[in-house]
Write an enzyme that holds these catalytic residues in place. Structure first.
Site, short mmCIF file in Angstrom:
data_model
loop_
_atom_site.label_atom_id
_atom_site.label_comp_id
_atom_site.label_asym_id
_atom_site.label_seq_id
_atom_site.Cartn_x
_atom_site.Cartn_y
_atom_site.Cartn_z
N TRP A 1 0.82 -1.21 0.00
CA TRP A 1 0.00 0.00 0.00
C TRP A 1 0.85 1.26 0.00
O TRP A 1 0.51 2.25 -0.65
CB TRP A 1 -0.97 -0.02 1.18
CG TRP A 1 -1.87 -1.22 1.12
CD1 TRP A 1 -1.89 -2.30 1.95
CD2 TRP A 1 -2.86 -1.50 0.11
NE1 TRP A 1 -2.82 -3.21 1.54
CE2 TRP A 1 -3.43 -2.76 0.41
CE3 TRP A 1 -3.31 -0.80 -1.02
CZ2 TRP A 1 -4.43 -3.33 -0.37
CZ3 TRP A 1 -4.31 -1.37 -1.80
CH2 TRP A 1 -4.85 -2.62 -1.47
N ASP B 1 -1.42 6.71 6.41
CA ASP B 1 -2.53 5.84 6.04
C ASP B 1 -2.77 4.89 7.21
O ASP B 1 -1.98 3.99 7.45
CB ASP B 1 -2.17 5.07 4.76
CG ASP B 1 -3.23 4.06 4.35
OD1 ASP B 1 -4.25 3.93 5.05
OD2 ASP B 1 -3.01 3.38 3.32
N LYS C 1 -12.21 -1.69 8.05
CA LYS C 1 -11.47 -2.55 8.98
C LYS C 1 -11.99 -2.36 10.41
O LYS C 1 -12.52 -3.28 11.01
CB LYS C 1 -9.98 -2.21 8.95
CG LYS C 1 -9.39 -1.92 7.58
CD LYS C 1 -9.18 -3.15 6.74
CE LYS C 1 -8.37 -2.79 5.50
NZ LYS C 1 -8.09 -3.93 4.64
#
Length: 360
Positions: free
Chosen positions: A102, A172, A196
């Protein structure tokens, strides 16, 4: 009804209490005779939901007054572009720390906007660890330093964040936001997809320090943080049902002792599974180095691909969902976000021990 042992990496488990409340209110929200999904986003009923979600997030994360809270769409992937488009000064460039797929994707998008440098990377060692703070090097003047706080694919997590001084730290936090206490004032901007720890997919939270918000007519309107701040995240129709569920998850978090209690429980949950790995005499091997282990995503391998397939099949037969490792690394992964009950982690640890005894 029997619920699955849900260890999906995302979209992930939601608290059962939240789902039951949403089910109860599904056809008639607060006497409106409509579902939340049917309400106008300009209505007073929805405004209360929207404001409640923002207020709860501020309370739970202790967000200072000089920060804005935004509810956007496009996931963290859109933030890979919005961050540099809004914050990257082409004369200064920006610095990225690579700890997994990511952060690589964030770097790729930033390169399309302006000059960037890699301040540190653990790619050559297979992303088994978070870089040592002493090994991180960025230019004295750079637009910002970017990192990914938890790496779902590799199962690593930052335990301590770098001190960037006057340089904004952009993070992030999609996979570990609200899982542990953090000092928000250490960050210039935090972004996180909700799927999440915060709620369902479809809404992305952005927490941005006010001095970083600038009006720029050269930016597409929808890609400017200034647009969404000035419109209270209501410039266009927001994902109203996702924000409603997010607010319920935040209420659930508060009712269960807040972030401090959630953090304590998360450590208990991860310890159960890591102990099953560490006490297996090598039958299970963790991917992450011990000092970089994630409390959200536990990644491990078995002695052979055949045993891995057998493990996953037998686990599925027992009701375990989502234990396959990411396709890029293989093996197994147990994602134990906030809503995954302690009892499910205990059951998984016992399954792992029994599988080892039978197949050693």
């Amino acid at each position: 009804m029997v619920r699955a042992y849900n260890f999906n990496a995302g979209p992930a488990a939601l608290p059962e209490e939240v789902l039951l409340k949403a089910q109860k209110e599904f056809l008639d929200f607060e006497g409106s005779h409509m579902s939340v999904m049917e309400l106008s986003h300009r209505s007073k009923e929805y405004s209360r939901v929207h404001d409640r979600a923002s207020a709860l997030l501020r309370e739970l994360m202790e967000i200072p007054e000089d920060y804005e809270v935004l509810f956007l769409q496009g996931g963290a992937s859109l933030q890979f572009s919005m961050v540099p488009m809004n914050l990257l000064d082409k004369n200064l460039g920006a610095s990225y720390i690579l700890t997994g797929s990511w952060s690589e994707k964030a770097l790729k998008e930033a390169k399309k906007v302006g000059p960037v440098e890699v301040a540190a990377s653990t790619k050559e060692s297979g992303y088994h660890a978070i870089p040592a703070l002493a090994d991180i090097q960025w230019k004295q003047e750079t637009s910002y330093v970017h990192l990914t706080s938890n790496n779902t694919i590799y199962g690593t997590q930052w335990k301590e964040f770098p001190q960037t001084g006057h340089i904004p730290l952009i993070t992030d936090m999609s996979s570990d936001i609200l899982s542990k206490k953090i000092d928000v004032s250490r960050f210039g901007l935090i972004y996180a997809g909700a799927q999440k720890n915060l709620g369902p997919s479809g809404v992305t939270v952005v927490i941005i320090r006010k001095d970083l918000i600038k009006h720029d007519d050269s930016l597409p309107t929808m890609l400017s943080y200034d647009t969404h701040v000035n419109s209270r995240s209501l410039y266009n129709t927001p994902p109203t049902f996702a924000i409603y569920l997010l607010s319920l998850v935040l209420e659930w978090t508060k009712d269960h002792g807040g972030v401090s209690q959630i953090e304590k429980l998360n450590k208990e949950k991860s310890a159960l599974i890591y102990n099953a790995i560490d006490e297996s005499s090598g039958f299970y091997t963790g991917h992450a180095d011990r000092d970089s282990r994630s409390d959200m995503n536990i990644t491990f391998t078995l002695p052979s691909s055949e045993l891995t397939k057998q493990f996953l099949q037998e686990a599925a037969n027992e009701g375990f969902i989502g234990l396959s490792g990411h396709r890029s690394v293989g093996g197994c992964r147990a994602s134990i976000y906030n809503a995954v009950p302690l009892e499910h982690c205990l059951t998984l640890a016992e399954f792992m021990k029994n599988f080892q005894k039978t197949n050693s």
